[in-house]
Design a protein around this motif. Structure first.
Motif, PDB file in Angstrom:
ATOM      1  N   ALA A 139      10.433   3.200   5.789  1.00 61.22           N
ATOM      2  CA  ALA A 139       9.685   4.747   6.397  1.00 61.22           C
ATOM      3  C   ALA A 139      10.005   5.590   5.217  1.00 61.22           C
ATOM      4  O   ALA A 139      10.243   6.399   4.357  1.00 61.22           O
ATOM      5  CB  ALA A 139      10.166   5.072   7.412  1.00 61.22           C
ATOM      6  N   ASN A 140       8.527   6.967   5.143  1.00 60.32           N
ATOM      7  CA  ASN A 140       7.532   7.660   4.099  1.00 60.32           C
ATOM      8  C   ASN A 140       8.123   8.909   4.815  1.00 60.32           C
ATOM      9  O   ASN A 140       7.415   8.354   5.887  1.00 60.32           O
ATOM     10  CB  ASN A 140       6.617   7.178   3.643  1.00 60.32           C
ATOM     11  N   PRO A 141       8.875   9.280   4.514  1.00 66.03           N
ATOM     12  CA  PRO A 141       9.001  10.870   4.891  1.00 66.03           C
ATOM     13  C   PRO A 141       7.701  12.010   5.510  1.00 66.03           C
ATOM     14  O   PRO A 141       7.423  11.773   6.835  1.00 66.03           O
ATOM     15  CB  PRO A 141       9.896  12.062   4.636  1.00 66.03           C
TER      16      PRO A 141
ATOM     17  N   GLY B 181       7.801  13.156  -8.191  1.00 62.62           N
ATOM     18  CA  GLY B 181       6.316  13.019  -7.891  1.00 62.62           C
ATOM     19  C   GLY B 181       6.109  12.424  -5.809  1.00 62.62           C
ATOM     20  O   GLY B 181       4.849  11.636  -6.116  1.00 62.62           O
ATOM     21  N   ARG B 182       7.369  12.391  -5.615  1.00 60.49           N
ATOM     22  CA  ARG B 182       7.168  12.311  -4.465  1.00 60.49           C
ATOM     23  C   ARG B 182       5.817  13.605  -3.521  1.00 60.49           C
ATOM     24  O   ARG B 182       5.816  13.978  -3.412  1.00 60.49           O
ATOM     25  CB  ARG B 182       8.733  12.461  -4.019  1.00 60.49           C
ATOM     26  N   ARG B 183       5.547  12.372  -2.142  1.00 60.49           N
ATOM     27  CA  ARG B 183       4.334  13.822  -2.164  1.00 60.49           C
ATOM     28  C   ARG B 183       4.526  14.782  -0.427  1.00 60.49           C
ATOM     29  O   ARG B 183       4.412  14.655   0.398  1.00 60.49           O
ATOM     30  CB  ARG B 183       2.912  12.826  -1.238  1.00 60.49           C
TER      31      ARG B 183
ATOM     32  N   GLY C 179       9.292  -3.992   4.020  1.00 57.88           N
ATOM     33  CA  GLY C 179       9.380  -2.626   2.852  1.00 57.88           C
ATOM     34  C   GLY C 179       7.557  -2.731   1.907  1.00 57.88           C
ATOM     35  O   GLY C 179       6.627  -3.392   2.254  1.00 57.88           O
ATOM     36  N   GLY C 180       8.014  -2.074   1.269  1.00 59.52           N
ATOM     37  CA  GLY C 180       6.575  -2.279   0.233  1.00 59.52           C
ATOM     38  C   GLY C 180       7.175  -1.584  -1.550  1.00 59.52           C
ATOM     39  O   GLY C 180       7.936  -1.899  -1.992  1.00 59.52           O
ATOM     40  N   GLY C 181       5.827  -1.017  -1.673  1.00 59.72           N
ATOM     41  CA  GLY C 181       5.096  -0.075  -0.989  1.00 59.72           C
ATOM     42  C   GLY C 181       5.180   0.666   0.507  1.00 59.72           C
ATOM     43  O   GLY C 181       7.285   0.940  -0.010  1.00 59.72           O
ATOM     44  N   THR C 182       4.474   1.296   0.817  1.00 61.03           N
ATOM     45  CA  THR C 182       5.054   1.105   2.361  1.00 61.03           C
ATOM     46  C   THR C 182       4.764   1.195   3.819  1.00 61.03           C
ATOM     47  O   THR C 182       3.392   1.957   4.049  1.00 61.03           O
ATOM     48  CB  THR C 182       4.340   2.969   1.536  1.00 61.03           C
ATOM     49  N   PRO C 183       5.126   0.736   4.595  1.00 64.67           N
ATOM     50  CA  PRO C 183       4.632  -0.166   5.547  1.00 64.67           C
ATOM     51  C   PRO C 183       4.451   1.232   6.300  1.00 64.67           C
ATOM     52  O   PRO C 183       3.450   0.868   6.690  1.00 64.67           O
ATOM     53  CB  PRO C 183       6.294  -0.799   6.254  1.00 64.67           C
TER      54      PRO C 183
ATOM     55  N   PHE D 132       1.254  -1.473   0.264  1.00 60.64           N
ATOM     56  CA  PHE D 132      -0.173   0.541   0.318  1.00 60.64           C
ATOM     57  C   PHE D 132       0.749   1.312   0.337  1.00 60.64           C
ATOM     58  O   PHE D 132       2.040   1.465   0.825  1.00 60.64           O
ATOM     59  CB  PHE D 132      -1.124  -0.266   1.437  1.00 60.64           C
ATOM     60  N   CYS D 133       0.661   2.721  -0.968  1.00 63.11           N
ATOM     61  CA  CYS D 133       0.887   3.308  -0.955  1.00 63.11           C
ATOM     62  C   CYS D 133       0.202   4.380  -1.100  1.00 63.11           C
ATOM     63  O   CYS D 133      -1.238   4.481  -1.521  1.00 63.11           O
ATOM     64  CB  CYS D 133       1.682   3.694  -1.977  1.00 63.11           C
ATOM     65  N   LYS D 134       0.182   5.683   0.102  1.00 61.83           N
ATOM     66  CA  LYS D 134      -0.868   7.167  -0.081  1.00 61.83           C
ATOM     67  C   LYS D 134      -1.188   7.309  -1.364  1.00 61.83           C
ATOM     68  O   LYS D 134      -2.363   7.384  -1.655  1.00 61.83           O
ATOM     69  CB  LYS D 134      -0.052   7.835   0.786  1.00 61.83           C
ATOM     70  N   THR D 135       0.423   7.471  -2.741  1.00 61.86           N
ATOM     71  CA  THR D 135       0.218   8.023  -3.753  1.00 61.86           C
ATOM     72  C   THR D 135       1.246   7.073  -4.540  1.00 61.86           C
ATOM     73  O   THR D 135       1.958   6.524  -3.956  1.00 61.86           O
ATOM     74  CB  THR D 135       0.766   8.909  -4.447  1.00 61.86           C
ATOM     75  N   LYS D 136       0.930   7.364  -5.615  1.00 56.33           N
ATOM     76  CA  LYS D 136       2.158   6.151  -6.926  1.00 56.33           C
ATOM     77  C   LYS D 136       2.739   7.685  -6.748  1.00 56.33           C
ATOM     78  O   LYS D 136       2.897   8.050  -8.438  1.00 56.33           O
ATOM     79  CB  LYS D 136       1.440   5.412  -7.496  1.00 56.33           C
ATOM     80  N   CYS D 137       4.415   6.793  -6.753  1.00 57.97           N
ATOM     81  CA  CYS D 137       5.411   7.895  -7.815  1.00 57.97           C
ATOM     82  C   CYS D 137       5.622   6.960  -9.201  1.00 57.97           C
ATOM     83  O   CYS D 137       6.130   6.321  -9.394  1.00 57.97           O
ATOM     84  CB  CYS D 137       6.908   7.811  -6.774  1.00 57.97           C
ATOM     85  N   PRO D 138       5.649   8.750  -9.835  1.00 56.42           N
ATOM     86  CA  PRO D 138       5.506   8.075 -11.858  1.00 56.42           C
ATOM     87  C   PRO D 138       6.948   6.811 -12.076  1.00 56.42           C
ATOM     88  O   PRO D 138       6.670   5.930 -13.019  1.00 56.42           O
ATOM     89  CB  PRO D 138       5.588   8.530 -11.863  1.00 56.42           C
ATOM     90  N   TYR D 139       7.832   6.229 -11.273  1.00 59.53           N
ATOM     91  CA  TYR D 139       8.750   6.017 -11.981  1.00 59.53           C
ATOM     92  C   TYR D 139       9.299   4.172 -10.795  1.00 59.53           C
ATOM     93  O   TYR D 139       9.638   3.397 -11.171  1.00 59.53           O
ATOM     94  CB  TYR D 139      10.182   7.036 -11.143  1.00 59.53           C
ATOM     95  N   CYS D 140       7.672   4.102 -10.015  1.00 59.11           N
ATOM     96  CA  CYS D 140       8.250   3.003  -9.282  1.00 59.11           C
ATOM     97  C   CYS D 140       8.129   1.987  -9.795  1.00 59.11           C
ATOM     98  O   CYS D 140       6.409   1.637  -9.957  1.00 59.11           O
ATOM     99  CB  CYS D 140       7.796   3.940  -8.437  1.00 59.11           C
ATOM    100  N   GLY D 141       8.774   0.712 -10.189  1.00 62.87           N
ATOM    101  CA  GLY D 141       8.375  -0.299 -10.629  1.00 62.87           C
ATOM    102  C   GLY D 141       7.863  -1.001  -9.796  1.00 62.87           C
ATOM    103  O   GLY D 141       7.213  -2.815 -10.119  1.00 62.87           O
TER     104      GLY D 141
ATOM    105  N   TYR E 189       4.762  -3.139  -7.029  1.00 66.03           N
ATOM    106  CA  TYR E 189       4.022  -3.483  -7.074  1.00 66.03           C
ATOM    107  C   TYR E 189       3.274  -2.887  -5.679  1.00 66.03           C
ATOM    108  O   TYR E 189       3.378  -3.332  -4.316  1.00 66.03           O
ATOM    109  CB  TYR E 189       3.536  -4.870  -6.651  1.00 66.03           C
ATOM    110  N   SER E 190       2.284  -2.224  -5.764  1.00 68.23           N
ATOM    111  CA  SER E 190       2.193  -1.536  -4.300  1.00 68.23           C
ATOM    112  C   SER E 190       0.237  -0.697  -5.550  1.00 68.23           C
ATOM    113  O   SER E 190       0.536  -0.683  -6.089  1.00 68.23           O
ATOM    114  CB  SER E 190       2.483  -0.359  -4.187  1.00 68.23           C
ATOM    115  N   VAL E 191      -0.540  -0.736  -4.156  1.00 68.89           N
ATOM    116  CA  VAL E 191      -2.271  -0.072  -4.530  1.00 68.89           C
ATOM    117  C   VAL E 191      -2.160   1.090  -3.330  1.00 68.89           C
ATOM    118  O   VAL E 191      -1.391   0.579  -2.177  1.00 68.89           O
ATOM    119  CB  VAL E 191      -3.266  -1.111  -4.656  1.00 68.89           C
TER     120      VAL E 191
HETATM  121  S1  SF4 Z   1       6.592   5.482  -2.038  1.00 67.91           S
HETATM  122 FE1  SF4 Z   1       7.666   3.732  -3.080  1.00 67.91          FE
HETATM  123  S2  SF4 Z   1       6.453   2.570  -3.097  1.00 67.91           S
HETATM  124 FE2  SF4 Z   1       5.543   3.833  -3.242  1.00 67.91          FE
HETATM  125  S3  SF4 Z   1       5.121   4.137  -4.912  1.00 67.91           S
HETATM  126 FE3  SF4 Z   1       6.609   5.832  -4.187  1.00 67.91          FE
HETATM  127  S4  SF4 Z   1       9.043   4.627  -4.447  1.00 67.91           S
HETATM  128 FE4  SF4 Z   1       6.902   3.398  -5.406  1.00 67.91          FE
END
Ligand code: SF4
Length: 382
Positions: A106-108, A143-145, A71-75, A25-34, A36-38
Motif C-alpha cells: 500500500a502507498n500511504p 520523490g515520494r508523493r 505488489g507492483g507498482g502500486t496495487p 501502475f503508479c500515480k507517479t514514478k519515484c526517481p530511484y525505482c527500478g 516496472y510500472s507506468v
Molecule cells: S510507488 Fe513504488 S513501485 Fe511506484 S515508482 Fe515509487 S517505489 Fe516504484
C-alpha cells in the motif's frame, strides 16, 4: 501466532507454492525505482482482461497456494472494484490453503480508513506500507508523493481496519539523511508496533533518473563504510527492541511474523508470478513476463502466454542459488554432500575464518557481518 492463528517457526519447510500478482501502475514514478510500472491508467481495463486470461491459462498448473502477494507498482492505486475483480478471478481459478497469507502493498497516500476496511473485506490479512521515511525532507528527496503525516495516518488506518499483521518499507542512505535522522525514523516506526520491517539501503538502479544524476556526478551514493554503519546500527537497534533480523533487509516481531511469501523466494519454493515483469519458478525452471503492459496484453489477446524468457537451471546454478539465497537468511542453508570437493567449501571456510558465518548441525548460518557480504557471495563462488 501468525495471521492464520497458528504457530510457525523459523526454518519450517515452506512447500506450498506462492502466488504473486504484479500491478504495473503508479500515480507517479519515484526517481530511484527500478520496478516496472507506468503512470497512465488508461490501459487498466485492457490489462485487467489480460490478467484474467493469464490467470485462466495457469489453472491447475500449480498446487494449493498458501500465500498471495499483490505488489507492483502500486496495487492500492487501483479502484477497490478492480482489486475485487482480481481477487475473485484468482479464487475462481486457483486453490488456496485455508489460512493463506494475503498481503497487499500500500502507498500511504492511498490507504485511507475506508480503503483499509475494504482491503480487509477482500480478505487481505497483511498490509505492507511503503512509508520509506518519517522525515519530509527525505521523502521529498526520494520523490515520494506522500508526507510523513500521511504515512502516520495510513498506519493508523491499517490498524483501525484491524490489520493485525502490519509491515513497513523504509529506505536509508539518501544524502539528506544523517544516521541520527534515520534512527528517528526507526523510533517513529516502532510507535506503530509493526509486525514486520523491511529496511533497504537506497540503491541506484540502471535507467532511472537517479542513475542519470549519479553518472553526471550530481548524486553521490554512500561510501561502503558509511552504508555498513547504517546497516549494523539498524540491526542492533531493532534486535535490542526484540525484532528478529531474519533476512539481510528484513525484521520480524516474532518467528510467526516473517513474510511467508518472501521466504518462498529465498528457500526456492515454487511460485507463480502473473502480470507484466512477474517472475515464476517451478522445478528448477524460471520464467518471466514482458515488462510492457502493451506487449503483455497483446500476447494474451493473441492466445499466447506473455513470457519474455525462461531458463532451466543446471545443477551447478541450483547449488549456487541454494547457497547465495540461503546465506541471505538467518537460518542459512544445509550443507550438501555434493559441495564436498567444490570451490564452495573453500569459500565457506574463508567466510567462517573471518567470522562471517558459523556452521552448526550441518547448516551454514551467516552472522550479522556475514549479511553484509551476502550480495557479493555469488561473485566469490564463481
Ligand atoms: S510507488 Fe513504488 S513501485 Fe511506484 S515508482 Fe515509487 S517505489 Fe516504484
Amino acid at each position: 501466532l501468525d495471521s492464520r492463528g497458528s504457530e510457525r517457526k523459523l526454518g519450517e519447510p515452506l512447500e506450498n507454492p506462492g502466488l504473486y500478482v504484479h500491478v504495473p501502475f503508479c500515480k507517479t514514478k519515484c526517481p530511484y525505482c527500478g520496478f516496472y510500472s507506468v503512470v497512465s491508467t488508461a490501459s487498466v481495463p485492457r490489462w485487467l482482461n489480460a490478467l484474467r486470461e493469464e490467470i485462466r491459462r495457469y489453472e491447475n498448473q500449480f498446487g494449493c497456494f498458501d500465500t498471495l502477494y499483490l505488489g507492483g507498482g502500486t496495487p492500492t492505486s487501483l479502484r477497490t472494484e478492480d482489486l475485487e475483480t482480481i481477487v475473485a478471478s484468482l479464487f475462481t481459478s486457483f486453490r488456496f490453503a485455508e489460512e493463506t497469507e494475503m498481503t497487499i502493498e500500500a502507498n500511504p497516500g492511498d490507504l485511507t480508513r475506508e480503503k483499509a476496511r475494504q482491503l480487509r473485506a477482500l480478505g487481505f490479512n497483511r498490509v505492507n506500507v511503503g512509508v520509506q521515511s518519517f522525515d519530509d525532507e527525505t521523502l521529498r528527496f526520494l520523490g515520494r508523493r506522500h508526507s510523513a503525516r500521511e504515512a502516520e495516518s495510513s498506519l493508523l488506518a491499517a490498524r483501525s481496519a484491524e490489520f493485525g499483521n502490519l509491515g513497513m518499507d523504509l529506505i536509508y542512505g539518501s544524502e539528506v539523511q544523517s544516521l541520527k535522522k534515520w534512527i528517528e525514523t526507526l523510533k517513529r516506526s516502532l510507535e506503530f508496533f509493526p509486525e514486520h520491517l523491511s529496511c533497504y539501503e537506497l540503491t541506484v538502479e540502471k535507467n532511472t533518473p537517479f542513475w542519470k544524476m549519479k553518472t553526471r556526478g550530481i548524486l553521490k551514493p554512500m561510501e561502503e563504510e558509511e552504508a555498513q554503519a547504517f546497516f549494523v546500527t539498524t540491526s542492533q537497534f531493532l534486535e535490542h527492541r526484540g525484532y528478529i533480523h531474519y533476512e539481510v533487509s528484513n525484521f520480524a516481531k516474532t518467528g510467526a511474523h516473517t513474510s511467508r511469501h518472501n521466504q518462498k523466494y529465498w528457500s526456492r519454493a515454487p511460485y507463480l508470478g502473473i502480470g507484466p515483469s512477474a517472475h515464476s519458478f517451478l522445478s528448477g525452471k524460471r520464467w518471466w513476463n514482458w515488462s510492457s503492459v502493451r506487449r503483455y496484453c497483446e500476447c494474451l489477446e493473441d492466445g499466447s502466454l506473455p513470457v519474455a524468457g525462461c531458463e532451466q537451471l543446471t545443477e551447478e546454478q541450483e547449488a549456487l542459488e541454494w547457497i547465495s539465497l540461503g546465506f541471505r537468511t538467518k537460518e542459512g542453508f544445509e550443507l550438501r554432500e555434493s559441495f564436498a570437493d567444490s570451490k564452495m567449501m573453500d569459500v565457506l571456510s574463508m567466510l567462517r575464518e573471518k567470522g562471517l558465518c558459523r556452521v552448526e548441525n550441518g547448516r551454514v548460518m551467516p552472522t550479522r557481518s556475514g549479511f553484509l557480504v551476502a550480495d557479493r557471495l555469488p561473485f566469490f563462488l564463481l
